[in-house]
Design an enzyme around this catalytic site. Structure first.
Site, PDB file in Angstrom:
ATOM      1  N   GLU A 192      -6.645  -6.888   8.354  1.00 45.80           N
ATOM      2  CA  GLU A 192      -7.999  -7.246   8.788  1.00 45.80           C
ATOM      3  C   GLU A 192      -9.051  -6.432   8.040  1.00 45.80           C
ATOM      4  O   GLU A 192     -10.112  -6.943   7.696  1.00 45.80           O
ATOM      5  CB  GLU A 192      -8.157  -7.010  10.295  1.00 45.80           C
ATOM      6  CG  GLU A 192      -7.233  -7.853  11.161  1.00 45.80           C
ATOM      7  CD  GLU A 192      -7.681  -9.305  11.287  1.00 45.80           C
ATOM      8  OE1 GLU A 192      -8.735  -9.667  10.759  1.00 45.80           O
ATOM      9  OE2 GLU A 192      -6.946 -10.070  11.932  1.00 45.80           O
ATOM     10  N   ARG A 196     -11.718  -8.538   5.726  1.00 43.22           N
ATOM     11  CA  ARG A 196     -13.115  -8.555   6.174  1.00 43.22           C
ATOM     12  C   ARG A 196     -13.988  -7.563   5.407  1.00 43.22           C
ATOM     13  O   ARG A 196     -15.072  -7.909   4.959  1.00 43.22           O
ATOM     14  CB  ARG A 196     -13.197  -8.224   7.663  1.00 43.22           C
ATOM     15  CG  ARG A 196     -12.464  -9.235   8.503  1.00 43.22           C
ATOM     16  CD  ARG A 196     -12.751  -9.010   9.956  1.00 43.22           C
ATOM     17  NE  ARG A 196     -11.700  -9.584  10.763  1.00 43.22           N
ATOM     18  CZ  ARG A 196     -11.865  -9.978  12.026  1.00 43.22           C
ATOM     19  NH1 ARG A 196     -13.031  -9.854  12.607  1.00 43.22           N
ATOM     20  NH2 ARG A 196     -10.857 -10.483  12.693  1.00 43.22           N
ATOM     21  N   ASP A 327       0.888 -17.984   7.443  1.00 45.18           N
ATOM     22  CA  ASP A 327      -0.229 -18.738   6.840  1.00 45.18           C
ATOM     23  C   ASP A 327      -0.834 -18.250   5.522  1.00 45.18           C
ATOM     24  O   ASP A 327      -0.606 -18.840   4.463  1.00 45.18           O
ATOM     25  CB  ASP A 327      -1.338 -18.979   7.876  1.00 45.18           C
ATOM     26  CG  ASP A 327      -1.816 -17.729   8.610  1.00 45.18           C
ATOM     27  OD1 ASP A 327      -1.504 -16.634   8.162  1.00 45.18           O
ATOM     28  OD2 ASP A 327      -2.527 -17.880   9.621  1.00 45.18           O
ATOM     29  N   GLU A 461     -10.511 -22.808  11.022  1.00 45.55           N
ATOM     30  CA  GLU A 461      -9.565 -23.490  10.120  1.00 45.55           C
ATOM     31  C   GLU A 461      -9.732 -25.002  10.030  1.00 45.55           C
ATOM     32  O   GLU A 461      -9.519 -25.592   8.970  1.00 45.55           O
ATOM     33  CB  GLU A 461      -8.114 -23.161  10.496  1.00 45.55           C
ATOM     34  CG  GLU A 461      -7.728 -21.706  10.286  1.00 45.55           C
ATOM     35  CD  GLU A 461      -8.247 -20.779  11.382  1.00 45.55           C
ATOM     36  OE1 GLU A 461      -8.627 -21.280  12.466  1.00 45.55           O
ATOM     37  OE2 GLU A 461      -8.290 -19.562  11.168  1.00 45.55           O
TER      38      GLU A 461
END
Ligand SMILES: *[C@@H]1O[C@H](CO)[C@@H](O)[C@H](O)[C@H]1NC(C)=O
Ligand SMILES: *[C@@H]1O[C@H](CO)[C@@H](O)[C@H](O)[C@H]1NC(C)=O
Ligand SMILES: *[C@@H]1O[C@H](CO)[C@@H](O)[C@H](O)[C@H]1NC(C)=O
Length: 563
Positions: A192, A196, A327, A461
Site C-alpha cells: 500500500e 499510494r 490481481d 475497478e
C-alpha cells in the site's frame, strides 16, 4: 487492492485487539478469511451483524420489477442531469467541442471531486482519510494512526488533471512543506505504501516536472528496503517503521508473502530508477521477477497467491485469483511490458502465458450466459467474482489493444467486453445500481448467494474497466455505463462531509460505513473523469497507470542506470 490485499488489502495497522477479533473472525471460514483483506475488515463485521439469512437477489429478479426500476432510474437520471446543468452553468469552462452532454458529465465528476476534497480538507486535513458522516479522521484503515496524509498524496494528481489549480496547490504545498515518511509510525504495508505514496509522488513528478517529488518518493522507497532482504528477493508484507523489522501476516498461509503485494512494485521501482539513474530500485523488482519466472507455474502460466520468501516456492494449497491476493501482479506484467516500450520480453512472455492459462482454466459462463473469471483452489474452480476482479476487464482490453494476431485479438476483446458486461450486470441489478463486493455463480442460477458480500466501499475497478473499454473500443455505451455508475454513487454515497461506502447495495438505506477511502479520489473519480475528457488526455499511448491509478510515462526502453 485491500484488507488482505485484495489488491489493496491489508489494512496495516490494527490494534492488538482488532487483530484478535480479526483472528477469531477469520477462523470461522477459510473463504471468509481469504476474501478479507485488511481493508475489508469493516465490511466483514457488517456482514456478520447482518446474519446469514439475509437474502439478496442478484440476478434473480422478475422482469416487471426490472422495468419499473428502469423507468424510475430514467427519471432519476433526468433529475441528475438537470443538477449537472446547474453545476456547469456556474463554471466558466465550457465544452471542448465534443458535445455539451459530455462536458456536463465531466463537470459533474469534477464537482464530486471538489466535494470529496473539501470534506477532507475542512475537517481532517493532514490525517489519512475522513469519516465523512462523523467528520472525523479515519484511523482504523490502512496506515492506521500514522498521520501520513494519504488522501492528499492520492488525490493530488487527480486535482492536477482536472485543472483544479487552487486545490492542487493546497496539496502540493502541503506535500512540499509537511509530508515526510519519517512521520509514519507503527507498521506499514509495503504494498500500500508503494502504490499510494511512491506511486502518487512519482506521478506528480511526471505530470508537473517538479523534482522534489522524486526525492520524496525515493525517501519512501528507501524506508521500505528492509522488506526486500530475503533469499528469494520476494518482499515481506509489512515493515515496522520503528524497528525496521519486516514481517508477513500470520493468516497468510503460515506467514507467506502475497503475490498481489510483492508483484505490484515493478512499475514504481522501474520508474524510480529511471528518474534517479540508480539501479538499486529496478534490481529489487527484477530479482522478484526472476524468482517467479523460475518457479513451478500452475497450468503453464499461473502463480500461487502465497509464496514463501525464503524458498521462493508456492506455499500450501495453490490458490490462484484475479481478485484479492493475485490481481495486480498480472496487471503489472502487461503494464511493465508497455512501460518499457515493449522491450521487457520476460514480462511479455509471463503475461501471455498467464493469459492463456486464465482463458483455458478460469473463464466460465453461467447458465444465464454471463461470463466470469473464477478463482482456482487446489486446481478446482471457485465460482465467484469480486468487485476487485473486475479490474481484469481493463487488463484484457489492454491486451487486445496490443495483440497482433487478429484471431486472438478478437477473442480477448470479446472476453474483456463479456466480463465488462458481467460487472455491469452486478451494478444494474442492485437497488442502488452499484455493485456488491462479491458475487457468486452456480450451475442453477447466477450469483444467488446469501454468502455474498453486499457492501460497496467506493472501489474503482468496475468504472476502471469501463474506462478502458471506452478508450479502446470507442463504444458510447461504455461512457453511459460510467455515467450510470458514478451518478448512482453520487446519489447514494454522498453525505455532507464527502462520500461514504454503503453496507448493502441492495438496500442503500440500510447503512453506511462512514469512510471516504483515499482511492476514491485517486482512482474512482479519476477514471470517471478521464472517460469524459478527450482521449488525448493521459493517452493510453503515452501513459501507464499504476494499480492506484497514478500515471507514469511510457519509457523509451528498459532502464539502464548505474549501481
Ligand atoms: C468546506 O468549507 C467551505 C468554507 O467554509 C464551505 O463552503 C464548503 O461547503 C465546505 N465543504 C465541505 C464538503 O464541507
Ligand atoms: C504544515 O504543518 C504546519 C504545522 O502543523 C502547519 O502550520 C502548516 O500550515 C502546514 N503547511 C501546509 C502547507 O499545509
Ligand atoms: C493466431 O492465434 C490463433 C488462436 O490462438 C492460432 O490458432 C493461430 O495459429 C495464430 N496465428 C498466427 C499467424 O500465429
Amino acid at each position: 487492492m485491500k484488507v488482505v490485499n485484495l489488491k489493496r488489502g491489508p489494512i496495516l495497522v490494527l490494534s492488538a485487539s482488532a487483530l484478535l477479533i480479526c483472528f477469531i473472525l477469520f477462523s470461522f471460514s477459510r473463504s471468509t478469511q481469504e476474501t478479507t483483506a485488511i481493508r475489508d475488515v469493516r465490511i466483514r463485521s457488517i456482514k456478520d451483524e447482518r446474519g446469514s439469512d439475509d437474502r439478496v437477489e442478484f440476478p434473480g429478479q422478475t422482469e416487471k420489477k426490472e422495468e419499473r426500476r428502469t423507468e424510475k432510474v430514467r427519471e432519476e437520471k433526468k433529475e441528475e442531469l438537470k443538477k449537472v446543468e446547474k453545476i456547469s452553468q456556474r463554471k466558466e469552462e465550457g465544452g471542448r467541442g465534443e458535445g455539451d452532454d459530455i462536458a456536463k458529465k465531466r463537470e459533474f465528476v469534477k464537482e464530486m471531486m471538489l466535494h470529496a476534497w473539501y470534506g477532507y480538507r475542512n475537517y481532517t486535513w493532514g490525517y489519512n482519510e475522513i469519516r465523512p458522516s462523523s467528520k472525523s479522521p479515519n484511523n482504523q484503515a490502512i496506515f492506521g494512526g500514522s498521520k501520513m496524509a494519504a488522501t492528499i498524496i492520492d488525490a493530488a494528481d487527480t486535482l492536477w488533471m482536472m485543472g483544479l489549480k487552487d486545490e492542487y496547490k493546497q496539496a502540493r504545498d502541503f506535500i512540499y512543506a509537511n509530508f515526510s515518511i519519517s512521520n509514519a509510525e507503527g507498521t506499514l504495508s509495503v504494498f500500500e505504501t508503494n502504490i499510494r505514496f511512491v506511486g502518487g509522488l512519482l506521478a506528480l513528478r511526471a505530470l508537473t516536472g517538479e523534482e522534489f517529488y522524486t526525492e520524496k518518493a525515493r525517501e519512501v522507497a528507501e524506508a521500505l528496503l528492509p522488506a526486500f532482504n530475503t533469499p528469494s528477493g520476494i518482499s515481506y508484507s509489512n515493515i515496522d517503521m520503528r524497528t525496521k523489522v519486516a514481517s508477513n501476516y500470520g493468516w497468510a498461509n503460515g506467514g507467506s508473502s502475497i503475490l498481489s503485494e510483492f508483484g505490484s512494485i515493478h512499475l514504481e521501482f522501474t520508474y524510480l530508477s529511471h528518474l534517479t539513474g540508480k539501479n538499486i530500485w529496478v534490481n529489487k523488482v527484477r530479482k522478484i521477477r526472476e524468482t517467479l519466472d523460475k518457479s513451478d507455474k500452475i497450468e503453464g502460466g499461473l502463480y500461487s497467491n502465497y509464496m514463501n520468501p525464503k524458498t521462493g516456492r508456492a506455499a500450501g494449497m495453490t490458490h490462484v485469483s484475479l481478485g484479492a491476493l493475485g490481481d495486480s501482479f498480472y496487471e503489472y506484467l502487461i503494464k511493465s511490458w508497455i512501460q518499457t516500450s515493449f522491450k521487457d520480453d520476460q514480462a511479455k512472455k509471463m503475461y501471455w502465458d498467464a493469459s492463456d492459462a486464465i482463458q483455458r482454466k478460469m473463464i466460465y459462463t453461467s447458465k444465464s450466459g454471463l461470463r466470469f473469471a473464477a478463482e482456482l483452489k487446489g486446481g478446482r474452480p471457485d465460482k465467484k467474482m469480486g468487485h476487485l476482479a473486475c479490474f481484469c476487464v481493463g487488463m484484457f482490453a489492454l491486451e487486445a489493444k496490443y495483440e497482433k494476431n487478429e484471431t486472438r485479438k478478437e477473442q480477448v476483446m470479446q472476453l474483456a467486453e463479456d466480463l465488462g458486461h458481467t460487472c455491469h450486470e452486478s451494478y444494474v441489478r442492485s437497488e442502488s445500481r452499484i455493485g456488491p463486493e462479491m458475487f457468486y455463480f452456480n450451475d442453477q442460477d447466477d450469483a444467488t448467494s446469501k454468502r455474498s458480500e453486499h457492501g460497496y466501499i467506493l472501489r474503482p475497478e468496475v468504472i476502471e474497466g469501463f474506462f478502458y473499454l471506452w478508450r479502446i473500443t470507442g463504444k458510447e455505451k461504455y461512457r453511459d455505463w460510467v455515467w450510470d455508475a458514478i451518478s448512482s454513487i453520487n446519489k447514494h454515497c454522498r453525505v455532507e462531509g464527502g462520500f461514504t461506502g454503503l453496507q448493502n447495495v441492495y438496500n442503500p438505506n440500510q447503512g453506511r460505513d462512514d469512510v471516504q477511502q483515499s482511492f476514491f479520489l485517486a482512482e474512482t473519480l479519476k477514471y470517471a473523469y478521464l472517460t469524459f475528457t478527450p482521449t488525448s488526455e493521459i493517452s493510453l499511448d503515452e501513459w501507464v497507470f499504476n494499480t492506484e491509478a497514478h500515471p507514469f510515462p511510457i519509457l523509451k526502453g528498459e532502464v539502464k542506470g548505474t549501481d
